[in-house]
Scaffold this motif. Structure first.
Motif, PDB file in Angstrom:
ATOM      1  N   CYS A 160       0.853  -1.191   0.000  1.00 41.22           N
ATOM      2  CA  CYS A 160       0.000   0.000   0.000  1.00 41.22           C
ATOM      3  C   CYS A 160       0.889   1.242   0.000  1.00 41.22           C
ATOM      4  O   CYS A 160       2.037   1.207   0.449  1.00 41.22           O
ATOM      5  CB  CYS A 160      -0.902   0.018   1.235  1.00 41.22           C
TER       6      CYS A 160
ATOM      7  N   HIS B  45      -3.865   6.791   6.807  1.00 43.32           N
ATOM      8  CA  HIS B  45      -4.408   5.647   6.077  1.00 43.32           C
ATOM      9  C   HIS B  45      -4.600   6.011   4.612  1.00 43.32           C
ATOM     10  O   HIS B  45      -4.552   7.184   4.227  1.00 43.32           O
ATOM     11  CB  HIS B  45      -5.727   5.173   6.702  1.00 43.32           C
ATOM     12  N   VAL B  46      -4.816   4.990   3.786  1.00 44.41           N
ATOM     13  CA  VAL B  46      -4.739   5.168   2.339  1.00 44.41           C
ATOM     14  C   VAL B  46      -5.832   6.073   1.775  1.00 44.41           C
ATOM     15  O   VAL B  46      -5.645   6.678   0.731  1.00 44.41           O
ATOM     16  CB  VAL B  46      -4.789   3.799   1.620  1.00 44.41           C
TER      17      VAL B  46
ATOM     18  N   GLU C  97     -12.194   3.286   8.092  1.00 43.48           N
ATOM     19  CA  GLU C  97     -10.770   3.555   7.925  1.00 43.48           C
ATOM     20  C   GLU C  97     -10.064   3.827   9.251  1.00 43.48           C
ATOM     21  O   GLU C  97      -8.861   3.588   9.377  1.00 43.48           O
ATOM     22  CB  GLU C  97     -10.567   4.752   6.983  1.00 43.48           C
TER      23      GLU C  97
ATOM     24  N   ARG D 212      -2.646  -0.908   5.099  1.00 42.88           N
ATOM     25  CA  ARG D 212      -3.413   0.232   4.600  1.00 42.88           C
ATOM     26  C   ARG D 212      -3.356   1.418   5.558  1.00 42.88           C
ATOM     27  O   ARG D 212      -3.941   2.464   5.292  1.00 42.88           O
ATOM     28  CB  ARG D 212      -4.863  -0.188   4.359  1.00 42.88           C
TER      29      ARG D 212
END
Length: 314
Positions: A84, A120-121, A194, A108
């Motif tokens: 990621c 986070h992504v 998330e 992620r």
């Protein structure tokens, strides 16, 4: 990198070499750009740094990831690679005078322990979540590191299993009082998948330790019987579910699934590392985890759902 240098991405790529006909640049958090050795050397010259130093700093400029051939060229594949691209901590980037920076990361999300930031992504912007109001989650992250250093791949895959198990609980009861209180304290949304990693982190470590104790008992008796170990595991997770206030009759579902997938045990292994700490270094005894390509990744759990994907039923 183009933003740091004040140039357009398309111009930078053209300077580095030839790309596939018609291919357009992607956003950095979607996929990694790949370079040939000659293109990587050009990039080092543009930045004014030794090529060896640049390849040390950027893992995907190292030999295993370079495009073949002598020609200077690049590719930016549409398919994400087996990692990621997670935003770096905004404070780390600011100290260095950088803008938005993405890191090649096996998960992620990432926690910067230096500045107490969670990124986070899919986050909007480089800032990340300030963890000052979630000390129990920061503590869980540090305990996870100690656990994985002590038990190696055993702990790593069981932490992945524990996230999937506790994540199943969270998906069905995101407003559980303890998790909702953490979300409110940190200014997060209780149903945001998330950032739910942070909300369940302390309980995940409790679950992971319970799973580890179960597997160590099985490892000591690879041929069984394991009834006592199973009873102890269920009792421990039942107590945790009660403390959380999870709906009765539902929390057992992922536990039963996990036990069903761990019903076969590999023979106990010797101390391959020669450390003299045989029980602490024994790999996971469940046959289902044998042959995991990357046991350190949270994607390598044995449970058949991705609780962190909001579009996937669990």
């Amino acid at each position: 990198m183009a933003g740091v240098q004040g140039v357009e991405v398309g111009f930078l790529l053209a300077e580095l070499g030839d790309g596939p006909p018609g291919q357009q640049a992607l956003r950095p958090h979607l996929a990694e750009v790949l370079l040939s050795g000659a293109a990587a050397d050009r990039l080092a010259q543009m930045l004014g740094v030794p090529s060896a130093r640049l390849r040390w700093a950027l893992p995907h400029l190292r030999a295993p990831h370079l495009l073949p051939g002598e020609r200077a060229r690049w590719e930016w594949p549409w398919e994400p690679l087996a990692h990621c691209l997670v935003p770096a901590c905004g404070l780390c980037a600011a100290v260095r005078g950088w803008g938005e920076v993405w890191l090649v990361w096996p998960e992620r999300w990432r926690i910067c322990e230096r500045h107490g930031r969670f990124t986070h992504v899919r986050q909007g912007g480089p800032g990340g979540v300030d963890l000052a109001r979630l000390p129990e989650s920061v503590g869980a992250h540090r305990r996870r590191g100690r656990l994985e250093r002590r038990f190696g791949p055993t702990a790593a895959v069981l932490v992945a299993d524990a996230f999937a198990l506790a994540g199943w609980w969270w998906r069905r009861a995101p407003h559980t009082r303890r998790w909702a209180e953490r979300a409110a304290r940190a200014g997060l949304q209780p149903e945001d998948v998330e950032t739910a990693w942070l909300l369940v982190y302390p309980e995940v470590l409790q679950v992971a330790r319970a799973l580890l104790r179960y597997e160590l008992q099985r490892g000591a008796l690879p041929g069984g019987p394991w009834a006592a170990a199973e009873a102890a595991l269920v009792a421990e997770l039942s107590q945790l579910a009660s403390e959380l206030g999870l709906p009765p009759g539902r929390w057992q579902v992922p536990v039963a699934e996990w036990l069903g997938r761990h019903h076969k045990c590999a023979p106990a292994a010797g101390d391959r590392e020669g450390s003299g700490r045989r029980r602490e270094r024994r790999p996971v005894t469940a046959l289902i985890h044998q042959g995991d390509e990357n046991p350190a990744s949270l994607d390598r759990c044995c449970l058949p759902w991705d609780w962190s994907d909001p579009f996937t039923a669990v």
